[in-house]
Scaffold this motif. Structure first.
Motif, PDB file in Angstrom:
ATOM      1  N   LEU A 157       0.872  -1.178   0.000  1.00 36.63           N
ATOM      2  CA  LEU A 157       0.000   0.000   0.000  1.00 36.63           C
ATOM      3  C   LEU A 157       0.903   1.220   0.000  1.00 36.63           C
ATOM      4  N   GLU A 158       0.843   2.004  -1.065  1.00 34.93           N
ATOM      5  CA  GLU A 158       1.819   3.073  -1.246  1.00 34.93           C
ATOM      6  C   GLU A 158       1.765   4.147  -0.169  1.00 34.93           C
ATOM      7  N   THR A 159       0.565   4.490   0.307  1.00 34.48           N
ATOM      8  CA  THR A 159       0.434   5.494   1.350  1.00 34.48           C
ATOM      9  C   THR A 159      -0.606   5.033   2.355  1.00 34.48           C
ATOM     10  N   VAL A 160      -0.173   4.777   3.569  1.00 35.82           N
ATOM     11  CA  VAL A 160      -1.079   4.278   4.602  1.00 35.82           C
ATOM     12  C   VAL A 160      -2.023   5.380   5.068  1.00 35.82           C
ATOM     13  N   ILE A 194      11.470   4.966  -1.653  1.00 34.30           N
ATOM     14  CA  ILE A 194      10.441   5.588  -2.489  1.00 34.30           C
ATOM     15  C   ILE A 194      10.802   7.046  -2.745  1.00 34.30           C
ATOM     16  N   ASP A 195      10.847   7.403  -4.005  1.00 30.41           N
ATOM     17  CA  ASP A 195      11.052   8.788  -4.414  1.00 30.41           C
ATOM     18  C   ASP A 195       9.683   9.468  -4.424  1.00 30.41           C
ATOM     19  N   LEU A 209       0.666  -2.988  -6.288  1.00 32.69           N
ATOM     20  CA  LEU A 209       0.689  -1.716  -5.569  1.00 32.69           C
ATOM     21  C   LEU A 209      -0.698  -1.111  -5.620  1.00 32.69           C
ATOM     22  N   LEU A 210      -1.225  -0.748  -4.475  1.00 36.79           N
ATOM     23  CA  LEU A 210      -2.590  -0.252  -4.406  1.00 36.79           C
ATOM     24  C   LEU A 210      -2.576   1.255  -4.259  1.00 36.79           C
ATOM     25  N   GLY A 211      -3.059   1.975  -5.276  1.00 35.93           N
ATOM     26  CA  GLY A 211      -3.114   3.429  -5.217  1.00 35.93           C
ATOM     27  C   GLY A 211      -4.506   3.891  -4.890  1.00 35.93           C
ATOM     28  N   CYS A 212      -4.646   4.851  -3.994  1.00 35.25           N
ATOM     29  CA  CYS A 212      -5.956   5.366  -3.607  1.00 35.25           C
ATOM     30  C   CYS A 212      -6.186   6.709  -4.279  1.00 35.25           C
ATOM     31  N   LEU A 213      -7.150   6.794  -5.173  1.00 36.45           N
ATOM     32  CA  LEU A 213      -7.410   8.064  -5.840  1.00 36.45           C
ATOM     33  C   LEU A 213      -7.911   9.109  -4.866  1.00 36.45           C
TER      34      LEU A 213
END
Length: 373
Positions: free
Chosen positions: A46-49, A315-316, A349-353
């Protein structure tokens, strides 16, 4: 869009073979659903918790770890300085001293840490922790309830009536905070602000609307205050669209304008000597903060949820793909993921819009100064 995905396959001609054969981004509009899918092993990373509460859920999972990386985002509560239809000044928030009093009544550092964790900071202006103009010596409103009461009293606000709330000429110091329904984090911030201002005698109400309605109301100026966020680029020149007079009709929804600030912005942007530019940017931020067109609430540090046997992960914040070739599985055969359809070393990778990069980034933004949802 929800349910869509993006697949990237490794280049077999790459000089050094990437650790992953393919990467698949899946997207969801619900940040809590994104976290649940990660915790239930449907996805790998998950890219951003997001918030502190979500980070605690990841920490309680023995198979996952949190990887911190810098955030290019900052969040704020913006005031609408314009009157109805963009004509004249807002009857309450168009007054500079009223806005200053409201700013002094808010404990921004405590608010930032309580929502986003101990590494979050209250920024000294419209900037993320990555932006090079960050300077703790910038003049900014510090939490001071006594001074807030004094400033508001000097602006004509008095505690009157049985409720003890502030009024001026019989009119209560009351306004609406607009937040999008897609972000529970923004609502959490709004509730905390509402309580801080209640103690100062200010009545703030919270209105939650669909994101499309939220954007429409911002563009048309149909709001008193709103909670938003922007994503920095490496250069601070993007602040022009966000806070200068030329940003009206772009990202300066509150219609703040000060020719002194605009002049300093132009000078700082055109100066190549670093120390001179830094001084001019600091003066510009001093001017902006003195006018209090917004409360700059938080500059977070992001955290990704990553399997403990997956690494190394760096992560950049400006480009995910920059470090992706370095990612790899470690000890895959002994891991639960070997039972899943990623035995070709794929990572999902799960991105949340709706909560991408802390849940606030909007895709409807100019390239030079991206807004946040």
């Amino acid at each position: 869009r929800r349910g869509e995905h993006l697949t990237i396959t490794a280049d077999t001609l790459y000089p050094s073979r990437p650790g992953l054969r393919r990467a698949v981004w899946r997207f969801t509009t619900d940040p809590d659903a994104a976290l649940n899918l990660t915790l239930s092993e449907r996805y790998t990373v998950l890219e951003t918790v997001g918030t502190l509460a979500r980070a605690r859920r990841v920490s309680s999972d023995t198979s996952l770890t949190l990887v911190s990386y810098p955030s290019a985002a900052y969040g704020f509560l913006g005031f609408n300085l314009a009157g109805k239809g963009g004509k004249g000044a807002h009857p309450i928030l168009g007054d500079r001293e009223t806005r200053r009093g409201l700013a002094l009544a808010v404990d921004r550092p405590t608010l930032a840490r309580s929502v986003f964790g101990p590494e979050a900071k209250a920024p000294p202006g419209p900037m993320s922790q990555l932006l090079w103009i960050w300077d703790d010596s910038i003049a900014q409103p510090r939490f001071n309830p006594a001074e807030a009461a004094r400033v508001l009293a000097a602006a004509g606000w008095r505690r009157e009536g049985p409720d003890g709330m502030l009024r001026r000429n019989g009119r209560p110091l009351s306004f609406e905070i607009l937040v999008p329904s897609t972000s529970s984090t923004r609502r959490q911030l709004a509730v905390a602000l509402q309580e801080m201002w209640r103690k100062a005698g200010v009545r703030a109400t919270i209105t939650t609307v669909d994101f499309a309605v939220f954007q429409e109301r911002l563009v048309k100026g149909r709001f008193d205050a709103y909670i938003g966020a922007y994503l920095d680029e490496p250069s601070p020149r993007g602040l022009r669209d966000q806070w200068s007079r030329s940003g009206w009709g772009a990202l300066n929804h509150g219609r703040y304008a000060n020719p002194v600030f605009d002049s300093l912005l132009t000078l700082a942007s055109g100066t190549s000597e670093v120390q001179t530019a830094r001084r001019l940017w600091r003066q510009a931020m001093d001017t902006l903060n003195a006018d209090a067109p917004a409360l700059f609430l938080y500059a977070p540090t992001h955290q990704a949820a990553v399997p403990k046997e997956f690494g190394p992960v760096t992560i950049d914040p400006y480009s995910w793909l920059h470090t992706l070739p370095e990612w790899r599985w470690v000890g895959l055969a002994s891991r639960r993921w070997s039972r899943r359809p990623c035995n070709d070393y794929a990572v999902f990778l799960l991105g949340c819009l709706a909560d991408r990069l802390l849940g606030f980034f909007s895709s409807m933004t100019p390239a030079s100064s991206r807004g946040c949802r």
